[in-house]
Design an enzyme around this catalytic site. Sequence first.
Site, PDB file in Angstrom:
ATOM      1  N   ARG A 123      10.671  19.583 -34.637  1.00 50.33           N
ATOM      2  CA  ARG A 123      10.414  18.635 -33.543  1.00 50.33           C
ATOM      3  C   ARG A 123       8.996  18.820 -33.040  1.00 50.33           C
ATOM      4  NH1 ARG A 123      13.692  19.999 -28.855  1.00 50.33           N
ATOM      5  NH2 ARG A 123      11.696  20.666 -28.000  1.00 50.33           N
ATOM      6  N   ASN A 141       7.771  22.625 -33.135  1.00 48.86           N
ATOM      7  CA  ASN A 141       8.889  23.570 -33.243  1.00 48.86           C
ATOM      8  C   ASN A 141       9.446  23.568 -34.648  1.00 48.86           C
ATOM      9  OD1 ASN A 141       9.357  24.445 -30.349  1.00 48.86           O
ATOM     10  ND2 ASN A 141       9.328  22.207 -30.152  1.00 48.86           N
ATOM     11  N   SER A 146      16.444  21.622 -30.567  1.00 50.58           N
ATOM     12  CA  SER A 146      17.672  21.174 -29.912  1.00 50.58           C
ATOM     13  C   SER A 146      17.546  19.748 -29.389  1.00 50.58           C
ATOM     14  CB  SER A 146      18.042  22.145 -28.800  1.00 50.58           C
ATOM     15  OG  SER A 146      16.967  22.287 -27.938  1.00 50.58           O
ATOM     16  N   LYS A 316       2.675  29.725 -32.343  1.00 54.81           N
ATOM     17  CA  LYS A 316       1.650  29.070 -31.513  1.00 54.81           C
ATOM     18  C   LYS A 316       0.239  29.384 -32.056  1.00 54.81           C
ATOM     19  CE  LYS A 316       4.543  27.794 -27.940  1.00 54.81           C
ATOM     20  NZ  LYS A 316       5.853  28.110 -28.453  1.00 54.81           N
ATOM     21  N   LYS A 373      -0.235  30.922 -23.829  1.00 52.91           N
ATOM     22  CA  LYS A 373       1.061  30.987 -24.523  1.00 52.91           C
ATOM     23  C   LYS A 373       1.148  32.172 -25.482  1.00 52.91           C
ATOM     24  CE  LYS A 373       1.524  25.944 -24.675  1.00 52.91           C
ATOM     25  NZ  LYS A 373       1.983  24.800 -25.484  1.00 52.91           N
ATOM     26  N   GLU A 377       9.337  31.320 -28.414  1.00 49.66           N
ATOM     27  CA  GLU A 377       9.952  29.997 -28.341  1.00 49.66           C
ATOM     28  C   GLU A 377      11.030  29.968 -27.279  1.00 49.66           C
ATOM     29  OE1 GLU A 377       9.090  27.321 -29.921  1.00 49.66           O
ATOM     30  OE2 GLU A 377       7.555  28.419 -31.004  1.00 49.66           O
ATOM     31  N   GLY A 378      11.437  28.773 -26.904  1.00 47.80           N
ATOM     32  CA  GLY A 378      12.647  28.626 -26.106  1.00 47.80           C
ATOM     33  C   GLY A 378      12.425  28.502 -24.612  1.00 47.80           C
ATOM     34  N   ARG A 459      12.556  14.478 -22.693  1.00 49.41           N
ATOM     35  CA  ARG A 459      12.978  15.398 -21.642  1.00 49.41           C
ATOM     36  C   ARG A 459      12.072  15.183 -20.449  1.00 49.41           C
ATOM     37  NH1 ARG A 459      12.090  20.971 -24.257  1.00 49.41           N
ATOM     38  NH2 ARG A 459      10.447  19.697 -25.165  1.00 49.41           N
TER      39      ARG A 459
END
Length: 483
Positions: A123, A141, A146, A316, A373, A377-378, A459
């Site tokens: 994604r 990602n 998700s 990243k 960063k 992840e997440g 989102r």
Amino acid sequence: MTMKSFPVLNDASLEDAVEKLLHWSLVHGLVMYPTGFKSFNTNAAPVTLFPTPFPRDGLNAALNVQTLFNELYAKVATDEEWLSLIMDELIDVDKEFTGKLWQTHKRAKEIGISQPLSLSLVRSDYMLDENTGKIKQIEYNAISVSFGGLSPKVSDLHRYLNHAGAYDSRGSQKYYEDGELATTEASDKLVEGFNDAVKLYNGRADNNTTIVLVVVQENERNVFDQRHLEYALLNNHGIKSQRATLSEVSNVTRIDSESKKIYYIPTGDEISVIYYRTGYSPSDYSSEADWETRLQLETSKAIKCPTLLSQLSGAKKIQQLLTDRELVSKYISKSNIDTLFSKFVDIWPLDNSELGKKAKKLAFECPEKFVLKPQREGGGNNIYKEDIPGFLSKLPEDKWNAYILMDLISPSTHKNTVIREDKLYTEDVVSELGIFGTIIWDSGTGEIKSNKTADYLLRSKFSSSNEGGVAAGFGCVDSLYLY
Ligand code: ADP
Ligand code: MG
Ligand code: MG
């Protein structure tokens, strides 16, 4: 096209709309376990009441570039020589996770990697930059992406509310034209990726002789998002799936030592695809045994989604390095480079290169322009704006290279109402568009077997919050009102 303003509802209509929304969500599986759940009690997933405005050409631009990103990252994951140069530097500063992933890959290679095919469900995330009106990439990602399962439900929900008159205080009129609400078939399109992989594994068109193993986190709140994909896989393609946590895998599977084929013990089914919805965060490995399991799975004959190399290509640090045109032109034809680079903002290394030295100065001079960063992840891992100098000061300078410094994107804000865990918040929100993709390639020859776009996710989060993760508790799932 002019943009319609946000629908205004009186109190009675708002209450009615929220009830309609919650009932629809429960009936259609737009659900998520609440924080700290202990039983089957579930709740409507956090969503917006209204679709958020997004320009049609921004959505199209993001959809159109997806197969190019799929290809770029597949090629990076295949270029082990280059990756190993980068990883050798990175593991110095991030031994405990990136180092462990890389080491596990190297051990798998020593044992022997028996499956040349790689599957990735990915994604690419964007925000609409307020200053230019163009989409700019937030991140790419490469593991456990998700909301492909829930995203289509949100666009269906908003369409239902519109048709049911819930966006009109008289309760009778549609507020949006049908064509103004974007549709997304992300779950059907994502499972096509599995179907393609299962067929390639089986070597023939009948695809229901082997199964997909879904490796999951313990106490996953977003389990229904995964279930929608599993149901679509069975309904659309007749492919069965089984679920296991990393710690359960060694008890429920066995690998034949000759053929390296892996079987699901309780049913005896052969596993053709291993799909990770875990393994992206250090806490996903509860013990050394979980790392051993990941190693064993990597050496099995099943097609991994993703392989360790593909997962690492989504670091990243790699995203930062890929803002270099010369490097990218090694992988992607010259004619496509501008299309890719028009989606990038500046991302800086924090090393001892000339660029790195400049970035180190900028991080202290104007931190409000940046996000810092780590290789994680997440959600919930970044350091924002004014917090950056203090954070870096506490860290020895030779560890700064574990982070990248990224220009902050200023997204457009829109007013919306968010419903999360039965509470209503009417605030300015900012949105992040995620475009899904699926790709299968041969990591030996580099040949791409299938490369597809798999629709989108929107989102949204309060504009006052830095982070955006939904399951991490920062945001909610949304759909697009196209203008
Ligand atoms: P993760 O892999 O943890 O999801 P992200 O790179 O997506 O990390 O960052 C988390 C969140 O931080 C994003 O969802 C977004 O809301 C915000 N964010 C990240 N990068 C930027 C950026 N360059 N500009 C503005 N917001 C950003
Ligand atoms: Mg991410
Ligand atoms: Mg993210």
